[in-house]
Design a protein around this motif. Structure first.
Motif, PDB file in Angstrom:
ATOM      1  N   SER A 137       1.059  -1.256   0.057  1.00  0.00           N
ATOM      2  CA  SER A 137      -0.129  -0.069  -0.121  1.00  0.00           C
ATOM      3  C   SER A 137       0.883   1.384  -0.043  1.00  0.00           C
ATOM      4  CB  SER A 137      -0.805  -0.034   1.262  1.00  0.00           C
ATOM      5  OG  SER A 137      -1.622   1.066   1.175  1.00  0.00           O
ATOM      6  N   ARG A 138       1.999   1.392   0.895  1.00  0.00           N
ATOM      7  CA  ARG A 138       2.878   2.436   1.027  1.00  0.00           C
ATOM      8  C   ARG A 138       3.591   2.548  -0.480  1.00  0.00           C
ATOM      9  NH1 ARG A 138       5.207   4.825   5.369  1.00  0.00           N
ATOM     10  NH2 ARG A 138       2.924   4.580   6.036  1.00  0.00           N
ATOM     11  N   ARG A 139       3.946   1.456  -1.091  1.00  0.00           N
ATOM     12  CA  ARG A 139       4.755   1.464  -2.270  1.00  0.00           C
ATOM     13  C   ARG A 139       3.745   2.024  -3.250  1.00  0.00           C
ATOM     14  NH1 ARG A 139       6.425  -4.098  -5.424  1.00  0.00           N
ATOM     15  NH2 ARG A 139       4.020  -4.451  -5.195  1.00  0.00           N
ATOM     16  N   LYS A 140       2.539   1.804  -3.521  1.00  0.00           N
ATOM     17  CA  LYS A 140       1.408   2.215  -4.324  1.00  0.00           C
ATOM     18  C   LYS A 140       1.046   3.849  -4.217  1.00  0.00           C
ATOM     19  CE  LYS A 140      -3.246   1.317  -5.902  1.00  0.00           C
ATOM     20  NZ  LYS A 140      -4.655   0.656  -5.740  1.00  0.00           N
ATOM     21  N   GLU A 141       1.308   4.210  -2.956  1.00  0.00           N
ATOM     22  CA  GLU A 141       1.006   5.753  -2.926  1.00  0.00           C
ATOM     23  C   GLU A 141       2.233   6.421  -3.495  1.00  0.00           C
ATOM     24  OE1 GLU A 141       0.971   6.400   1.519  1.00  0.00           O
ATOM     25  OE2 GLU A 141      -0.908   4.755   1.827  1.00  0.00           O
ATOM     26  N   LEU A 142       3.464   5.866  -3.005  1.00  0.00           N
ATOM     27  CA  LEU A 142       4.697   6.561  -3.554  1.00  0.00           C
ATOM     28  C   LEU A 142       4.772   6.340  -5.002  1.00  0.00           C
ATOM     29  CD1 LEU A 142       7.232   4.952  -1.109  1.00  0.00           C
ATOM     30  CD2 LEU A 142       6.737   7.424  -1.234  1.00  0.00           C
ATOM     31  N   ALA A 143       4.357   5.371  -5.555  1.00  0.00           N
ATOM     32  CA  ALA A 143       4.200   5.294  -7.216  1.00  0.00           C
ATOM     33  C   ALA A 143       3.119   6.366  -7.669  1.00  0.00           C
ATOM     34  CB  ALA A 143       3.911   3.870  -7.725  1.00  0.00           C
ATOM     35  N   GLU A 144       2.057   6.356  -7.132  1.00  0.00           N
ATOM     36  CA  GLU A 144       1.072   7.219  -7.717  1.00  0.00           C
ATOM     37  C   GLU A 144       1.713   8.770  -7.547  1.00  0.00           C
ATOM     38  OE1 GLU A 144      -2.556   5.964  -5.482  1.00  0.00           O
ATOM     39  OE2 GLU A 144      -3.038   4.454  -6.923  1.00  0.00           O
ATOM     40  N   GLU A 145       1.947   9.132  -6.332  1.00  0.00           N
ATOM     41  CA  GLU A 145       2.659  10.552  -6.296  1.00  0.00           C
ATOM     42  C   GLU A 145       3.766  10.843  -7.469  1.00  0.00           C
ATOM     43  OE1 GLU A 145       4.724  10.856  -2.604  1.00  0.00           O
ATOM     44  OE2 GLU A 145       2.876  10.257  -1.511  1.00  0.00           O
ATOM     45  N   GLN A 146       4.487   9.698  -8.080  1.00  0.00           N
ATOM     46  CA  GLN A 146       5.497  10.093  -8.923  1.00  0.00           C
ATOM     47  C   GLN A 146       4.790   9.628 -10.453  1.00  0.00           C
ATOM     48  OE1 GLN A 146       9.492   8.959  -7.802  1.00  0.00           O
ATOM     49  NE2 GLN A 146       8.651   8.429  -5.910  1.00  0.00           N
ATOM     50  N   GLY A 147       3.666   8.935 -10.467  1.00  0.00           N
ATOM     51  CA  GLY A 147       3.266   8.641 -11.796  1.00  0.00           C
ATOM     52  C   GLY A 147       4.095   7.567 -12.394  1.00  0.00           C
ATOM     53  N   VAL A 148       4.380   6.591 -11.402  1.00  0.00           N
ATOM     54  CA  VAL A 148       5.181   5.504 -12.278  1.00  0.00           C
ATOM     55  C   VAL A 148       4.525   4.248 -11.472  1.00  0.00           C
ATOM     56  CG1 VAL A 148       7.699   6.642 -12.195  1.00  0.00           C
ATOM     57  CG2 VAL A 148       7.001   5.514 -10.266  1.00  0.00           C
ATOM     58  N   PRO A 149       4.863   2.823 -12.347  1.00  0.00           N
ATOM     59  CA  PRO A 149       4.550   1.838 -11.770  1.00  0.00           C
ATOM     60  C   PRO A 149       5.234   1.347 -10.522  1.00  0.00           C
ATOM     61  CG  PRO A 149       5.245   1.349 -14.187  1.00  0.00           C
ATOM     62  CD  PRO A 149       5.631   2.760 -13.717  1.00  0.00           C
ATOM     63  N   ALA A 150       4.361   0.669  -9.556  1.00  0.00           N
ATOM     64  CA  ALA A 150       4.746   0.281  -8.116  1.00  0.00           C
ATOM     65  C   ALA A 150       6.081  -0.355  -8.296  1.00  0.00           C
ATOM     66  CB  ALA A 150       3.531  -0.453  -7.618  1.00  0.00           C
ATOM     67  N   TYR A 151       6.291  -1.310  -9.317  1.00  0.00           N
ATOM     68  CA  TYR A 151       7.380  -2.197  -9.119  1.00  0.00           C
ATOM     69  C   TYR A 151       8.818  -1.075  -9.433  1.00  0.00           C
ATOM     70  CZ  TYR A 151       7.011  -2.068 -14.336  1.00  0.00           C
ATOM     71  OH  TYR A 151       7.015  -1.624 -15.800  1.00  0.00           O
ATOM     72  N   VAL A 152       8.522   0.132  -9.809  1.00  0.00           N
ATOM     73  CA  VAL A 152       9.549   0.902 -10.309  1.00  0.00           C
ATOM     74  C   VAL A 152      10.368   1.440  -9.005  1.00  0.00           C
ATOM     75  CG1 VAL A 152      10.331   3.073 -11.212  1.00  0.00           C
ATOM     76  CG2 VAL A 152       8.915   1.430 -12.690  1.00  0.00           C
ATOM     77  N   ILE A 153       9.413   1.660  -7.930  1.00  0.00           N
ATOM     78  CA  ILE A 153       9.734   2.117  -6.759  1.00  0.00           C
ATOM     79  C   ILE A 153      10.621   1.053  -5.945  1.00  0.00           C
ATOM     80  CG2 ILE A 153       8.936   2.788  -4.372  1.00  0.00           C
ATOM     81  CD1 ILE A 153       8.280   4.695  -6.642  1.00  0.00           C
TER      82      ILE A 153
END
Length: 609
Positions: free
Chosen positions: A543-559
């Motif tokens: 869930s935290r990874r998804k939030e960070l990904a959405e903030e940056q507009g990148v797929p979750a796995y990139v984080i």
């Protein structure tokens, strides 16, 4: 040089040590020599040129065939602080100018370029003005004219050798048999290059191939049982089938999107973007999809139709489990698939030599489907990598197939083809063997034949299985002009004369026994299993990874990819120092995301104790 390469690997990419021959390849390139690298998908090919790009002075030029592939890699590289950009048709003029200025001033580590652009005189003149550290030719099998991903513009890349004689070149691919390998060397002028061939064994992929009987229902049962929430790819042969299957999956409550060459570029790009960004998304696609996919957490690849070659099958199934975690390659095929591919092949307008090669490739694919031993042994044998022991991680290893003496049945089937004049398809031939009084049987007077009704000991589905196996093994040809009429060929003569015995497979549509199904589930083939006590932390980290990904507009796995997250779940690092030893966490990610994950994990560890 090797010390600085290891520093880059550890501090930038977050990996402790090189895998396999990565270190040797990097030494070869950084010392100015050419290399050809064959490494399976997920084996770490890109590090073989990304590390040298950061170690050597100048800018590395990466040739890549698809915009999506470039953008995905650049997105990943920027996440770890690497200066990477791409030039392609989707880049605005303003952005292009900015990127070129960075190139001219030496502020780029890597520049990704499509082969068409690289081959223009204008682009080459621009490169004459900068320091190019190396050329990396990704997806090098695109140079093969009988490959499934042939790109004519790749043929021109041999120019790089004469135009930039002092710049080392590294060509990379995940799929190439001996013939394609030789072609890459000849067409790219890599005769002096050292060739590195890694194992083609993707040990984390579980292979399963079944006979088709209501394919979509079989697919749904597979998804519900084994991948209820996972992201994956479903391949179909036709555009219509892609559309139908995607719509049907949505109606069954699964998120699915279509992808094929008949869609607009905008819709294709949008669907691909959603597949990369959204969790649990399934993409249903023709072969047009996939080369640009770097998504590491694809947990299954399903085929509803038979691929034309083992290379195509290997490349497509290789998109599952790129992160090294368990994944499934699932396929159903039937008589119609075999006949359709035989027809397509005999309709081919290619030169006789290429037709012969295509035929060999299809024979090998059919052998993989009809084999009675270990699937992985057949797959690896094709790539000249014999596997001595059975793999223990495919359907036939878990539940060996039953065979039966099909000699007499085969002779009856072949006789029926002959007696009816070699003018009819399977359905009519089965009716004759079963002694059915159909309008067609009456029309052609087939009730009088000696083969009428001689096959009553088998059901219709069993006779279709016999015909499928005879076509697959090359005893019978499919006539293109005759709307799928079956014709005998020379290979069947010894069988008809009684000089040859034939073992046939007992068809299997699912696991034959619940015991085998339980065995599969107990060894967790194709699935990542999270313990109940760890699930809250796993969900919180995702869930935290998804939030960070959405903030940056990148797929979750990139984080952070699933494999890194999984290691964090097992080790539970509660300090930045401990987190820095997790594979995939380099300095840049540690600084950017370390604190938030350490605090999250610490909170869970404290609450548990």
């Amino acid at each position: 040089m090797s010390d600085s390469a290891l520093n880059v690997l550890q501090n930038t990419f977050g990996f402790e040590s090189f895998r396999g021959f990565q270190g040797e390849v990097i030494r070869e390139v950084t010392e100015g020599r050419d290399a050809l690298v064959l490494m399976p998908t997920g084996g770490g090919k890109s590090l073989c040129y990304q590390v040298p790009a950061l170690v050597m002075a100048g800018t590395a030029i990466v040739v890549s065939p698809l915009i999506a592939l470039m953008e995905d890699q650049i997105s990943n590289l920027k996440q770890i602080g690497v200066r990477a950009e791409s030039l392609h048709s989707g880049v605005s003029l303003e952005e292009q100018y900015r990127i070129e200025q960075e190139l001219f001033t030496g502020h780029l580590d890597l520049l990704y370029v499509a082969p068409e652009r690289l081959m223009t005189e204008m682009m080459q003149r621009k490169l004459d003005q900068v320091r190019v550290s190396l050329f990396a030719i990704d997806e090098a099998h695109c140079v093969s004219q009988w490959g499934h991903d042939f790109r004519p513009e790749y043929l021109q890349l041999s120019v790089l050798k004469t135009r930039f004689p002092n710049v080392p070149r590294i060509a990379l691919t995940a799929t190439a048999d001996k013939r394609t390998r030789q072609e890459i060397i000849e067409r790219l002028g890599l005769d002096q290059a050292r060739v590195f061939v890694d194992s083609f064994n993707r040990a984390n992929i579980f292979y399963r191939i079944s006979q088709k009987k209501q394919g979509k229902q079989q697919l749904l049962r597979f998804l519900e049982k084994e991948h209820p929430e996972d992201s994956g790819i479903v391949y179909c042969l036709s555009r219509k089938r892609v559309e139908d299957t995607a719509a049907w999956l949505n109606a069954q409550g699964r998120k699915a999107l279509p992808y094929h060459g008949g869609m607009t570029a905008y819709d294709r790009k949008n669907n691909q973007h959603r597949f990369l960004q959204e969790e649990g998304m399934i993409i249903v696609a023709t072969l047009a999809f996939g080369m640009g996919i770097d998504k590491p957490d694809v947990r299954f690849v399903a085929h509803l139709d038979l691929p034309r070659s083992i290379e195509a099958y290997y490349q497509e199934t290789g998109r599952a489990g790129r992160d090294g975690l368990p994944a499934t390659a699932w396929m159903v095929y039937g008589l119609q698939d075999v006949m359709l591919l035989r027809q397509i092949q005999s309709n081919s307008m290619a030169a006789p030599e290429i037709q012969r090669i295509e035929q060999q490739k299809l024979e090998a694919m059919l052998s993989l489907c009809e084999v009675t031993g270990c699937r992985r042994q057949v797959l690896l044998e094709y790539f000249d990598e014999p596997l001595k022991e059975k793999c223990g991680n495919c359907d036939l290893c878990l539940e060996p197939v039953t065979t039966w003496d099909g000699t007499e049945a085969a002779r009856k089937a072949l006789s029926c083809v002959y007696r009816t004049g070699q003018m009819f398809g399977v359905s009519h031939l089965v009716d004759v063997l079963l002694g059915k009084e159909t309008a067609k049987v009456s029309q052609f007077g087939h009730r009088q034949l000696t083969t009428f009704g001689i096959g009553s000991e088998f059901k219709q589905s069993e006779w279709r299985s016999v015909f499928r196996q005879l076509v697959a093994r090359g005893f019978i040809n499919v006539d293109v002009e005759g709307h799928g009429a079956l014709k005998l060929n020379e290979k069947c003569r010894p069988l008809l004369k009684g000089n040859e015995r034939l073992l046939l497979r007992q068809d299997r549509y699912e696991y034959a026994t619940e015991k085998a199904a339980r065995k599969t589930r107990s060894v967790d083939q194709g699935r990542v299993i999270i313990d109940d006590q760890d699930r809250p932390l796993w969900e919180a980290m995702r869930s935290r990874r998804k939030e960070l990904a959405e903030e940056q507009g990148v797929p979750a796995y990139v984080i952070l990819n699933d494999k890194t997250l999984y290691e964090m779940l097992k080790i539970k690092p509660t300090s930045l120092e401990a987190l820095s030893h997790i594979s995939g966490v380099g300095e840049y990610k540690l600084e950017k995301y370390g604190q938030t994950f350490v605090e999250l994990i610490s909170g869970f560890v404290v609450s548990v104790h």
